[in-house]
Design an enzyme around this catalytic site. Structure first.
Site, PDB file in Angstrom:
ATOM      1  N   ILE A   1       0.813  -1.220   0.000  1.00  0.00           N
ATOM      2  CA  ILE A   1       0.000   0.000   0.000  1.00  0.00           C
ATOM      3  C   ILE A   1       0.846   1.271   0.000  1.00  0.00           C
ATOM      4  O   ILE A   1       0.303   2.372  -0.094  1.00  0.00           O
ATOM      5  CB  ILE A   1      -0.969   0.023   1.206  1.00  0.00           C
ATOM      6  CG1 ILE A   1      -0.216  -0.109   2.525  1.00  0.00           C
ATOM      7  CG2 ILE A   1      -2.003  -1.066   1.073  1.00  0.00           C
ATOM      8  CD1 ILE A   1      -1.111   0.035   3.760  1.00  0.00           C
ATOM      9  N   GLY A   2       2.154   1.154   0.081  1.00  0.00           N
ATOM     10  CA  GLY A   2       3.007   2.332   0.019  1.00  0.00           C
ATOM     11  C   GLY A   2       4.462   1.929   0.003  1.00  0.00           C
ATOM     12  O   GLY A   2       4.840   0.889   0.537  1.00  0.00           O
TER      13      GLY A   2
ATOM     14  N   GLY B   1       8.759   3.732  -0.469  1.00  0.00           N
ATOM     15  CA  GLY B   1       9.655   4.863  -0.670  1.00  0.00           C
ATOM     16  C   GLY B   1      11.080   4.368  -0.663  1.00  0.00           C
ATOM     17  O   GLY B   1      11.336   3.159  -0.708  1.00  0.00           O
ATOM     18  N   GLY B   2      12.026   5.296  -0.579  1.00  0.00           N
ATOM     19  CA  GLY B   2      13.419   4.914  -0.642  1.00  0.00           C
ATOM     20  C   GLY B   2      13.864   4.075   0.533  1.00  0.00           C
ATOM     21  O   GLY B   2      14.825   3.315   0.429  1.00  0.00           O
ATOM     22  N   MET B   3      13.176   4.195   1.680  1.00  0.00           N
ATOM     23  CA  MET B   3      13.614   3.491   2.879  1.00  0.00           C
ATOM     24  C   MET B   3      12.902   2.159   3.088  1.00  0.00           C
ATOM     25  O   MET B   3      13.325   1.366   3.907  1.00  0.00           O
ATOM     26  CB  MET B   3      13.411   4.379   4.105  1.00  0.00           C
ATOM     27  CG  MET B   3      14.303   5.601   4.121  1.00  0.00           C
ATOM     28  SD  MET B   3      14.115   6.606   5.602  1.00  0.00           S
ATOM     29  CE  MET B   3      12.458   7.257   5.382  1.00  0.00           C
TER      30      MET B   3
ATOM     31  N   VAL C   1       5.300  -0.466   2.950  1.00  0.00           N
ATOM     32  CA  VAL C   1       4.232  -0.746   3.911  1.00  0.00           C
ATOM     33  C   VAL C   1       3.251  -1.703   3.250  1.00  0.00           C
ATOM     34  O   VAL C   1       2.809  -1.478   2.111  1.00  0.00           O
ATOM     35  CB  VAL C   1       3.502   0.535   4.345  1.00  0.00           C
ATOM     36  CG1 VAL C   1       2.410   0.203   5.364  1.00  0.00           C
ATOM     37  CG2 VAL C   1       4.482   1.538   4.951  1.00  0.00           C
TER      38      VAL C   1
ATOM     39  N   LYS D   1       5.474  -2.599   8.237  1.00  0.00           N
ATOM     40  CA  LYS D   1       6.449  -1.711   7.592  1.00  0.00           C
ATOM     41  C   LYS D   1       7.776  -2.441   7.530  1.00  0.00           C
ATOM     42  O   LYS D   1       8.274  -2.947   8.544  1.00  0.00           O
ATOM     43  CB  LYS D   1       6.595  -0.400   8.359  1.00  0.00           C
ATOM     44  CG  LYS D   1       7.741   0.469   7.849  1.00  0.00           C
ATOM     45  CD  LYS D   1       7.641   1.895   8.332  1.00  0.00           C
ATOM     46  CE  LYS D   1       6.620   2.656   7.516  1.00  0.00           C
ATOM     47  NZ  LYS D   1       6.725   4.114   7.690  1.00  0.00           N
TER      48      LYS D   1
ATOM     49  N   ASP E   1       8.554  14.094  11.755  1.00  0.00           N
ATOM     50  CA  ASP E   1       8.076  14.017  10.368  1.00  0.00           C
ATOM     51  C   ASP E   1       6.547  14.032  10.337  1.00  0.00           C
ATOM     52  O   ASP E   1       5.915  13.241   9.636  1.00  0.00           O
ATOM     53  CB  ASP E   1       8.611  12.763   9.684  1.00  0.00           C
ATOM     54  CG  ASP E   1       8.531  12.848   8.157  1.00  0.00           C
ATOM     55  OD1 ASP E   1       8.449  13.973   7.625  1.00  0.00           O
ATOM     56  OD2 ASP E   1       8.547  11.795   7.501  1.00  0.00           O
TER      57      ASP E   1
END
Length: 518
Positions: free
Chosen positions: A22-23, A25-27, A30, A45, A146
Site C-alpha cells: 500500500i506504500g 519509498g526509498g527506505m 508498507v 512496515k 516528520d
C-alpha cells in the site's frame, strides 16, 4: 490509494503473511498483512538499513528496536498500536520489520483532496486531536520529526491516528545529524527552520510541522512550496507565511493568529507546548451536541474525550511488575538476587523490567547498606543509565544531577565522573526539548573538558562543542552557531585528520548551512 501487486504470500517472522503493498519509498515498504497466529489484519512496515545507513546498519538496527520499544510504551488512542518489531533475514540485506495496528480510514492528504475547501471546523478538530497526541508523546519524551498529512489517518468515526512515531528519529543516528547526503531528516515542506539548519530538534519542531499542516488544511496548500528541497528550506528560513484569512476570509482571526505563531521562525516565539496549543483551539471546536452521522468527519469525537495530558507531565514511577522476582516482592528484598536478575534482564534486552526492579530495590539497598554506601551508589548509577537507555529522560535527570553533585562534593567539580553525570544530564535536557537549558549546561561543562590534556577528554570537548553548535541553531542564533562550527571544524581536523567522520560531518553541516543561508 489504489492497491499495488500482492507479495505472493511471503511470511515475515513466521506469522505475518504479506498481502497488498500500500506504500513504498526509498527506505522501505508498507504492506497490509495477515497475522496467522491471532487471526487478524495488521500493517507491516519493512525497512532496508543498507539503503539509508551504509556502514552504520548495525547501529540503525539497534536504534530501531529501541525506538520501537519506547514507542510501544506510549498509551494514547490517537497513536497507532505497535504489535511487534524485529529483524528478518541475515547479512547486510536483512530487513527491519514493524507490525502495527491496521487503520481503516483515509490518510489526511487524501481526506483533504476529497474535501475542497476543507471546512475550517474540521481543520480545528484535526489539529486539536493532533495536539492531544503530541502532548502525550512529548511527555515521554519523543519527538515525531516528520508530522505530515501522509502520517495522519482519519478513521471512519472521525478520530485521528498518528503513524510513524519514532521512525524518523531512527533514520537519523542522532537527534541533530544530517544524512550522508548532507540533508536533514524530515520532509522539506513540513520542516522547521532549526531542523532545516541541522540544529537540535524538540517538541517545538513538531509544533512548527503542525502549523504547516494546519495552514495546508485551511488554504489547500503548504505555506512554502518550491521545485527543489533547498529552495523550500530557504523559504522556511527567510519568508513570512501568507496569512490564511487572505485566502479564506471565513477563517476566525484567532485561528489565523495561532497558525502564524506556530510558524514562527524562532522556536521561542511558538506556543509553549502542544497542551497550550490545544487550549487555544478549544474555544474554536464544535459545541457539544449530537455528532453528525457522516463518516470521516473529524468533528464527531468532540465531546472532548481525548483532551491531552497535563502540560509537562511527570512520568509516574512504575510499580514492580507482577511477575517480578520473589526477592523484590518481599518486604526486605534480597538485593544480591535482584542485582543478578537485573543483569539477566539487561542481557536479554528487557530494559523496562530492569528499570522497574532497580527502582524497587533501591530503598531496600539503602536501608541494608546505607544511603551513601558503594553498593547503593553503584545501583543508582545503573538505575540512571538504564533509565536513559529506556528513553525515560524525565526520571533520569534528577538521578544524574544528584549523582553529579555528590561526586563533585567528594572529589571536586573537575572530577571526570561528576562531569560525565552532568554531560548525561545535559543530554536529558536536550531530549526533553529544553534547548536553552541544555545549551547552558554544555557551555558550563566545556571549560572543564578543554582544560584536560588526555585525548579522550579532547574528543569529549569536541563533541560538547558540536552539541553547542546544534543547540545554537535550535534557539535561532545562527551567527554564533556558524562561528562555533567553523572553529570546531579546524580543531577536529587537527585532532582526527580531514578524512575522519567527525570533521567530515561538521564540514557537511557547514556546507548545508552555507547553501540554505545563501
Amino acid at each position: 490509494m489504489s492497491a499495488l501487486p500482492t507479495s505472493g504470500g511471503r511470511v515475515i517472522a513466521g506469522r505475518y503473511e504479506l498481502s497488498t503493498l500500500i506504500g513504498q519509498g526509498g527506505m522501505g515498504q508498507v504492506w497490509t498483512a495477515y497475522d496467522q497466529r491471532l487471526d487478524r489484519r495488521v500493517a507491516v512496515k519493512l525497512l532496508r538499513p543498507d539503503r539509508v545507513a551504509g556502514a552504520e546498519a548495525d547501529e540503525l538496527r539497534r536504534r530501531f528496536l529501541r525506538e520501537c520499544r519506547v514507542t510501544a510504551q506510549v498509551d494514547h488512542p490517537g497513536l497507532v498500536t505497535v504489535h511487534d518489531a524485529g529483524t528478518e533475514g541475515d547479512g547486510p540485506s536483512s530487513l527491519l520489520y514493524l507490525v502495527m495496528q491496521y487503520i481503516d480510514g483515509s490518510d489526511l492528504a487524501d481526506h483533504l483532496a476529497e474535501h475542497d475547501p476543507y471546512p475550517w471546523q474540521w481543520a480545528v478538530s484535526v489539529a486539536a486531536q493532533l495536539c492531544a497526541v503530541l502532548s502525550a508523546v512529548h511527555a515521554v519524551p519523543i519527538v515525531h520529526r516528520d508530522l505530515k498529512p501522509r502520517n495522519v489517518m482519519v478513521k471512519k468515526d472521525g478520530t485521528v491516528t498518528v503513524l510513524d512515531l519514532g521512525v524518523a528519529s531512527v533514520m537519523d543516528t542522532d537527534t541533530t545529524r544530517l544524512t550522508h547526503t548532507g540533508s536533514p531528516i524530515g520532509t522539506p515542506a513540513y520542516m522547521a527552520p532549526e531542523q532545516a539548519m541541522g540544529g537540535a530538534v524538540g517538541p517545538y519542531t513538531d509544533l512548527y510541522a503542525l502549523g504547516v499542516l494546519l495552514h495546508e488544511l485551511l488554504s489547500g496548500d503548504v505555506p512554502f512550496a518550491g521545485t527543489t528541497a533547498l529552495g523550500i528550506l530557504h523559504r522556511h528560513l527567510y519568508e513570512a507565511p501568507l496569512p490564511v484569512r487572505r485566502l479564506r476570509p471565513e477563517v476566525p482571526e484567532p485561528l489565523e493568529n495561532l497558525v502564524l505563531r506556530l510558524l514562527a521562525k524562532d522556536p521561542q516565539h511558538r506556543p509553549a507546548s502542544a497542551q497550550r496549543t490545544y487550549e487555544e483551539l478549544l474555544p474554536l471546536l464544535p459545541g457539544r451536541g449530537v455528532p453528525t452521522g457522516r463518516p470521516l468527519d473529524p468533528t464527531r469525537p468532540f465531546l472532548r474525550p481525548h483532551a491531552p495530558w497535563p502540560d509537562r507531565a511527570v512520568t509516574p514511577a512504575p510499580q514492580p511488575a507482577g511477575a517480578a522476582i520473589q526477592g523484590v516482592q518481599d518486604e526486605r528484598p534480597d538485593v544480591a538476587v535482584a542485582v543478578d536478575e537485573v543483569k539477566r534482564l539487561l542481557g536479554e534486552g528487557r530494559i523496562t523490567q530492569a528499570v522497574d526492579i532497580l527502582g524497587a530495590i533501591l530503598p531496600a539497598a539503602a536501608a541494608q547498606h546505607g544511603e551513601h554506601s558503594p553498593v547503593v551508589r553503584t545501583l543508582r548509577k545503573q538505575y540512571a543509565a538504564t533509565l536513559m537507555d529506556d528513553g525515560q529522560y524525565r526520571r533520569a535527570l534528577p538521578e544524574l544531577r544528584r549523582l553529579a553533585d555528590e561526586r563533585a562534593a567528594e572529589a571536586g567539580h573537575a572530577d571526570p565522573a561528576s562531569l560525565q553525570f552532568r554531560y548525561e544530564a545535559a543530554q536529558c535536557l536536550e531530549a526533553l526539548g529544553e534547548p536553552a537549558a541544555a545549551l547552558a549546561e554544555y557551555r558550563a561543562l566545556l571549560p572543564y573538558y578543554e582544560n584536560q590534556y588526555a585525548t579522550t577528554d579532547l574528543r569529549l570537548a569536541l563533541e560538547v562543542r558540536r552539541r553547542i553548535g546544534q543547540l545554537l541553531l535550535a534557539v535561532g542564533d545562527r551567527g554564533a552557531a556558524h562561528e562555533t562550527l567553523v572553529r570546531l571544524l579546524h580543531d577536529s581536523e587537527r585532532l582526527h585528520g580531514p578524512g575522519h567522520p567527525f570533521p567530515a560531518e561538521v564540514r557537511r553541516t557547514l556546507q548545508w548551512l552555507g547553501q540554505v543561508r545563501g
